[in-house]
Design a protein around this motif. Structure first.
Motif, PDB file in Angstrom:
ATOM      1  N   PRO A 135     -16.708  22.504  12.472  1.00  0.00           N
ATOM      2  CA  PRO A 135     -17.263  22.814  13.823  1.00  0.00           C
ATOM      3  C   PRO A 135     -18.561  22.435  14.117  1.00  0.00           C
ATOM      4  CG  PRO A 135     -16.009  24.614  12.620  1.00  0.00           C
ATOM      5  CD  PRO A 135     -16.253  23.470  11.601  1.00  0.00           C
ATOM      6  N   ASP A 136     -19.431  22.464  13.233  1.00  0.00           N
ATOM      7  CA  ASP A 136     -20.671  22.013  13.652  1.00  0.00           C
ATOM      8  C   ASP A 136     -21.098  20.584  13.075  1.00  0.00           C
ATOM      9  OD1 ASP A 136     -20.563  22.507  10.864  1.00  0.00           O
ATOM     10  OD2 ASP A 136     -22.476  23.507  10.667  1.00  0.00           O
ATOM     11  N   GLY A 137     -20.222  19.781  12.964  1.00  0.00           N
ATOM     12  CA  GLY A 137     -20.280  18.423  12.653  1.00  0.00           C
ATOM     13  C   GLY A 137     -20.368  17.428  13.881  1.00  0.00           C
ATOM     14  N   VAL A 138     -20.807  16.285  13.448  1.00  0.00           N
ATOM     15  CA  VAL A 138     -20.830  15.070  14.907  1.00  0.00           C
ATOM     16  C   VAL A 138     -20.273  13.866  14.278  1.00  0.00           C
ATOM     17  CG1 VAL A 138     -23.246  16.106  15.489  1.00  0.00           C
ATOM     18  CG2 VAL A 138     -23.230  14.170  13.587  1.00  0.00           C
ATOM     19  N   LEU A 139     -19.812  13.551  15.372  1.00  0.00           N
ATOM     20  CA  LEU A 139     -19.164  11.904  15.363  1.00  0.00           C
ATOM     21  C   LEU A 139     -20.456  10.823  15.709  1.00  0.00           C
ATOM     22  CD1 LEU A 139     -16.620  10.077  15.401  1.00  0.00           C
ATOM     23  CD2 LEU A 139     -16.291  10.938  17.946  1.00  0.00           C
TER      24      LEU A 139
END
Length: 269
Positions: free
Chosen positions: A226-230
Motif C-alpha cells: 500500500p505504501d510502495g512506489v512504481l
C-alpha cells in the motif's frame, strides 16, 4: 514478416510498428545464419513445424528489445534506494521487472551493498524477472563485454564489483547472488506475490497497446505494498492508463497506488 510480428505480440505484447518491420530482418539475421537459412520465409516454414516451441522461443528472444545499461538514469536508481532507506522493522523488497540481461538489478545491488556498508541495516531483497530465458541466462552469469560495462558503470565500481576475464568482465558472485532471477511474463503471468516496496518497470509500456498497458498496471498495483512506489521509464506515464496509480506525493517522479486499488494478490491470484 506478419507471422513473426504476431508471434512476438502474442508471447510478449510487444508491437512492431509497420514502419519498423525492417527490424525483424535485422534482428533475425544471426538466427538465419545459425540455422543455415537464406530467407525469413524459410524460417517461417520451419516455425510452422516447430512442435516443441524451441524455435519460437529463439525468434521471440531475438526480436525482443533488450536495450539496457548499467545505472541507466542514475538519479532514478539513487531515488529508489532512498525510498526504501527508512524501512527499519523488516527487509524491503524490490522488483526489477523486464530486467533484460541484468544491468538494472546489478546496479541496484551495488547501491544496496554500498549503503549497507556505510549505514548498516538490512539489505532489501531484489527480485528480477524477464520473459526471455536467454536474457536471464546472461543475467545469472553476470558476464559482460567491455562495451557493456563501459555503458554507465563508473570505473571505481567496475574495479570493485567485477573481475576481468579475457575480454569480458564478470560480476562478483557475492553480488549476483543477492538477486533472485525468475522467468515472468508481464502480459500473461499473475503478478509476483508477497508485496513489493518498489517495482521498476521501465521502458516496457511504450511497446504495448493501451489495453495491455492497463492490464499490466493493474497487476503491478496488486503486487505493490500500500505504501510502495512504481518506477516507469522517463518517457512513460500512468496518466490515461487506468485508475490504479497516481503520481506519488512523497517520491517525485514515481507513482503510488490509488486508494481504490484492490489488495495485492496471492501466489495464485
Amino acid at each position: 514478416m506478419g507471422i513473426l510480428a504476431s508471434l512476438l505480440e502474442s508471447r510478449t505484447g510487444q508491437l512492431i510498428a509497420p514502419n519498423r518491420t525492417w527490424r525483424i530482418e535485422t534482428a533475425l539475421k544471426p538466427l538465419l545464419r545459425t540455422r543455415g537459412l537464406a530467407t525469413l520465409d524459410e524460417l517461417v516454414a520451419q516455425l510452422m513445424t516447430d512442435s516443441g516451441g524451441v524455435l519460437g522461443d529463439m525468434i521471440v528472444d531475438a526480436l525482443l528489445n533488450q536495450e539496457t545499461s548499467f545505472f541507466r538514469d542514475a538519479g532514478t536508481m539513487e531515488s529508489v534506494i532512498e525510498t526504501i532507506r527508512d524501512i527499519k522493522d523488516r527487509r524491503g523488497r524490490i522488483w526489477s521487472a523486464a530486467c533484460s540481461t541484468g544491468q538494472e538489478p546489478l546496479s541496484l545491488a551495488m547501491l544496496v551493498a554500498e549503503r549497507v556498508e556505510q549505514s548498516g541495516g538490512l539489505a532489501p531483497e531484489i527480485v528480477a524477472t524477464d520473459v526471455s530465458d536467454a536474457a536471464l541466462r546472461r543475467a545469472r552469469a553476470g558476464r559482460y563485454s567491455s562495451f557493456e560495462v563501459q555503458r554507465g558503470l563508473p570505473v571505481r565500481r567496475m574495479i570493485r564489483w567485477f573481475d576481468a576475464d579475457g575480454e569480458t568482465w564478470v560480476a562478483k558472485p557475492e553480488l549476483v547472488q543477492t538477486i533472485s532471477y525468475r522467468r515472468h511474463n508481464l502480459v500473461n503471468d499473475a503478478p509476483l506475490a508477497g508485496g513489493f516496496d518498489v517495482i521498476l518497470c521501465r521502458n516496457v509500456m511504450m511497446y504495448l497497446s493501451l489495453e495491455l498497458r492497463q492490464r499490466i498496471l493493474d497487476r503491478l498495483a496488486r503486487a505493490l505494498r500500500p505504501d510502495g512506489v512504481l518506477v516507469l521509464g522517463a518517457g512513460e506515464t500512468v496518466i490515461g492508463q487506468g485508475d490504479n496509480f497516481v503520481p506519488s506525493v512523497r517520491a517525485k517522479g514515481f507513482y503510488e497506488r490509488a486508494i481504490a486499488t484492490p489488495p495485492r494478490l496471492g501466489a495464485n491470484g
